[in-house]
Every structure is written in structure tokens, then in C-alpha cells.
Write a protein that holds these residues in place. Structure first.
Motif, PDB file in Angstrom:
ATOM      1  N   GLY A  27      50.697  19.240  91.914  1.00 25.40           N
ATOM      2  CA  GLY A  27      52.141  19.238  91.749  1.00 25.40           C
ATOM      3  C   GLY A  27      52.602  19.485  90.332  1.00 25.40           C
ATOM      4  N   VAL A  28      53.935  19.398  90.189  1.00 25.57           N
ATOM      5  CA  VAL A  28      54.599  19.607  88.905  1.00 25.57           C
ATOM      6  C   VAL A  28      55.610  18.484  88.705  1.00 25.57           C
ATOM      7  CG1 VAL A  28      56.048  21.156  87.539  1.00 25.57           C
ATOM      8  CG2 VAL A  28      54.320  22.110  89.078  1.00 25.57           C
ATOM      9  N   ILE A  29      55.656  17.975  87.482  1.00 28.03           N
ATOM     10  CA  ILE A  29      56.583  16.915  87.098  1.00 28.03           C
ATOM     11  C   ILE A  29      57.523  17.468  86.030  1.00 28.03           C
ATOM     12  CG2 ILE A  29      56.803  14.623  86.064  1.00 28.03           C
ATOM     13  CD1 ILE A  29      53.998  13.993  87.071  1.00 28.03           C
ATOM     14  N   GLU A  30      58.825  17.298  86.236  1.00 27.31           N
ATOM     15  CA  GLU A  30      59.829  17.676  85.234  1.00 27.31           C
ATOM     16  C   GLU A  30      59.869  16.622  84.126  1.00 27.31           C
ATOM     17  OE1 GLU A  30      61.567  20.324  84.861  1.00 27.31           O
ATOM     18  OE2 GLU A  30      61.882  21.232  86.816  1.00 27.31           O
ATOM     19  N   SER A  31      60.478  16.969  83.010  1.00 24.79           N
ATOM     20  CA  SER A  31      60.658  16.014  81.911  1.00 24.79           C
ATOM     21  C   SER A  31      61.308  14.743  82.431  1.00 24.79           C
ATOM     22  CB  SER A  31      61.561  16.619  80.832  1.00 24.79           C
ATOM     23  OG  SER A  31      60.966  17.750  80.270  1.00 24.79           O
ATOM     24  N   GLY A  32      60.832  13.601  81.952  1.00 17.23           N
ATOM     25  CA  GLY A  32      61.413  12.321  82.340  1.00 17.23           C
ATOM     26  C   GLY A  32      60.357  11.240  82.401  1.00 17.23           C
ATOM     27  N   GLU A  33      60.770  10.076  82.909  1.00 26.08           N
ATOM     28  CA  GLU A  33      59.872   8.936  83.074  1.00 26.08           C
ATOM     29  C   GLU A  33      59.941   8.486  84.531  1.00 26.08           C
ATOM     30  OE1 GLU A  33      59.507   4.365  81.492  1.00 26.08           O
ATOM     31  OE2 GLU A  33      60.108   5.894  80.032  1.00 26.08           O
ATOM     32  N   TYR A  34      58.770   8.227  85.116  1.00 22.09           N
ATOM     33  CA  TYR A  34      58.678   7.929  86.548  1.00 22.09           C
ATOM     34  C   TYR A  34      57.673   6.814  86.798  1.00 22.09           C
ATOM     35  CZ  TYR A  34      60.577  12.621  86.291  1.00 22.09           C
ATOM     36  OH  TYR A  34      61.340  13.720  85.955  1.00 22.09           O
ATOM     37  N   GLU A  35      57.913   6.046  87.860  1.00 19.44           N
ATOM     38  CA  GLU A  35      56.965   5.019  88.270  1.00 19.44           C
ATOM     39  C   GLU A  35      56.499   5.325  89.688  1.00 19.44           C
ATOM     40  OE1 GLU A  35      56.325   0.192  88.422  1.00 19.44           O
ATOM     41  OE2 GLU A  35      58.281   0.991  87.822  1.00 19.44           O
ATOM     42  N   PHE A  36      55.180   5.322  89.867  1.00 16.52           N
ATOM     43  CA  PHE A  36      54.560   5.619  91.156  1.00 16.52           C
ATOM     44  C   PHE A  36      53.790   4.403  91.650  1.00 16.52           C
ATOM     45  CE2 PHE A  36      54.888   9.708  89.010  1.00 16.52           C
ATOM     46  CZ  PHE A  36      55.402  10.523  90.009  1.00 16.52           C
ATOM     47  N   GLY A  37      53.765   4.208  92.959  1.00 17.13           N
ATOM     48  CA  GLY A  37      52.946   3.182  93.576  1.00 17.13           C
ATOM     49  C   GLY A  37      51.760   3.837  94.257  1.00 17.13           C
ATOM     50  N   THR A  38      50.667   3.100  94.376  1.00 19.70           N
ATOM     51  CA  THR A  38      49.466   3.636  95.019  1.00 19.70           C
ATOM     52  C   THR A  38      49.100   2.804  96.239  1.00 19.70           C
ATOM     53  OG1 THR A  38      47.914   2.282  93.768  1.00 19.70           O
ATOM     54  CG2 THR A  38      48.555   4.370  92.779  1.00 19.70           C
ATOM     55  N   SER A  39      48.562   3.453  97.238  1.00 18.85           N
ATOM     56  CA  SER A  39      48.010   2.722  98.381  1.00 18.85           C
ATOM     57  C   SER A  39      46.496   2.899  98.433  1.00 18.85           C
ATOM     58  CB  SER A  39      48.643   3.197  99.686  1.00 18.85           C
ATOM     59  OG  SER A  39      48.423   4.570  99.872  1.00 18.85           O
ATOM     60  N   THR A  40      45.991   3.929  97.741  1.00 18.39           N
ATOM     61  CA  THR A  40      44.552   4.173  97.630  1.00 18.39           C
ATOM     62  C   THR A  40      44.222   4.439  96.159  1.00 18.39           C
ATOM     63  OG1 THR A  40      44.802   6.555  97.956  1.00 18.39           O
ATOM     64  CG2 THR A  40      44.426   5.233  99.925  1.00 18.39           C
ATOM     65  N   HIS A  41      42.940   4.419  95.843  1.00 11.95           N
ATOM     66  CA  HIS A  41      42.494   4.755  94.487  1.00 11.95           C
ATOM     67  C   HIS A  41      42.867   6.203  94.199  1.00 11.95           C
ATOM     68  CE1 HIS A  41      39.639   6.162  91.445  1.00 11.95           C
ATOM     69  NE2 HIS A  41      39.650   4.924  91.002  1.00 11.95           N
ATOM     70  N   GLU A  42      43.426   6.463  93.008  1.00 10.52           N
ATOM     71  CA  GLU A  42      43.837   7.815  92.633  1.00 10.52           C
ATOM     72  C   GLU A  42      43.210   8.223  91.312  1.00 10.52           C
ATOM     73  OE1 GLU A  42      48.082   8.362  92.544  1.00 10.52           O
ATOM     74  OE2 GLU A  42      48.374   7.307  94.434  1.00 10.52           O
ATOM     75  N   THR A  43      42.829   9.493  91.243  1.00 11.55           N
ATOM     76  CA  THR A  43      42.419  10.096  89.981  1.00 11.55           C
ATOM     77  C   THR A  43      43.392  11.222  89.703  1.00 11.55           C
ATOM     78  OG1 THR A  43      40.092   9.564  90.402  1.00 11.55           O
ATOM     79  CG2 THR A  43      40.554  11.258  88.722  1.00 11.55           C
ATOM     80  N   MET A  44      44.112  11.123  88.591  1.00 11.47           N
ATOM     81  CA  MET A  44      45.117  12.126  88.259  1.00 11.47           C
ATOM     82  C   MET A  44      44.629  12.930  87.056  1.00 11.47           C
ATOM     83  SD  MET A  44      49.185  11.653  87.571  1.00 11.47           S
ATOM     84  CE  MET A  44      49.805  11.953  89.210  1.00 11.47           C
ATOM     85  N   THR A  45      44.480  14.250  87.253  1.00  6.56           N
ATOM     86  CA  THR A  45      44.019  15.160  86.211  1.00  6.56           C
ATOM     87  C   THR A  45      45.178  16.045  85.788  1.00  6.56           C
ATOM     88  OG1 THR A  45      41.814  15.206  87.197  1.00  6.56           O
ATOM     89  CG2 THR A  45      42.348  16.976  85.640  1.00  6.56           C
ATOM     90  N   VAL A  46      45.415  16.131  84.493  1.00  5.32           N
ATOM     91  CA  VAL A  46      46.459  17.014  83.971  1.00  5.32           C
ATOM     92  C   VAL A  46      45.906  18.433  83.962  1.00  5.32           C
ATOM     93  CG1 VAL A  46      47.895  17.584  81.974  1.00  5.32           C
ATOM     94  CG2 VAL A  46      47.470  15.185  82.574  1.00  5.32           C
ATOM     95  N   ILE A  47      46.631  19.353  84.585  1.00  8.74           N
ATOM     96  CA  ILE A  47      46.222  20.756  84.608  1.00  8.74           C
ATOM     97  C   ILE A  47      46.803  21.482  83.405  1.00  8.74           C
ATOM     98  CG2 ILE A  47      46.383  22.934  85.876  1.00  8.74           C
ATOM     99  CD1 ILE A  47      46.547  21.207  88.451  1.00  8.74           C
TER     100      ILE A  47
END
Length: 93
Positions: A27-47
């Protein structure tokens, strides 16, 4: 099947899919600040771009850029902020 996800009034958009390795979103995130919740383990890689993240149990924000990643335990929440569009790959376990 590819599913389209949209969050925060369209400021975060992603495509969800399942590969041989399991479920992922890109995905793509626009400028700003965001809070996300998880239900499973996540690995987030910046492309491309930069995400600054405040991870569970941490007191300080940390910057992640192209190719760098962070992990988030299941059933927690985390915050990210960015200046300029940033793309990511999130894999779920």
C-alpha cells in the motif's frame, strides 16, 4: 482474489492478497500520523519513502526507510507518521 482496503478517509490504501508465503498487503500512506491495530503478527517493510514508527512498549519514535522493516506483535497497536507518500509491504503471520 485481490481485495482493496482504504483507511483514514482514503489517506491509506492497500491491496490485500495471499501468496505461497501467506497473507500480505501492499500500500501507500499519505503524509500524516496514523494509529493501526493488529490482530496477527505483522512485519512492515518500507518500499519507498520513510515511515517513522512508535512501536508497542517503546517510548521513542524510530525512522525506517527503503528496505528497512519493523515487526509488531498480534493484538497491539502502533503509530506511524510520514512526510510525503510512502509505500510499504505488510506480511501477516
Amino acid at each position: 482474489m485481490i481485495n482493496v482496503n482504504e483507511y483514514f478517509d482514503g489517506a491509506v490504501k492497500s491491496l490485500a492478497y495471499t501468496s505461497a508465503k501467506g497473507k500480505s498487503t501492499i500500500g501507500v500512506i499519505e503524509s500524516g500520523e496514523y494509529e493501526f491495530g493488529t490482530s496477527t503478527h505483522e512485519t512492515m517493510t518500507v518500499i519507498e519513502g520513510e515511515l517513522v514508527a512508535l512501536l508497542p512498549g517503546q517510548q521513542e519514535w524510530k525512522s525506517y526507510t527503503n528496505g528497512q522493516y519493523f515487526e509488531v506483535p498480534a493484538n497491539t497497536s502502533f503509530k506511524v507518521k510520514c512526510q510525503g507518500q510512502t509505500s510499504y509491504l505488510c506480511t501477516y503471520q
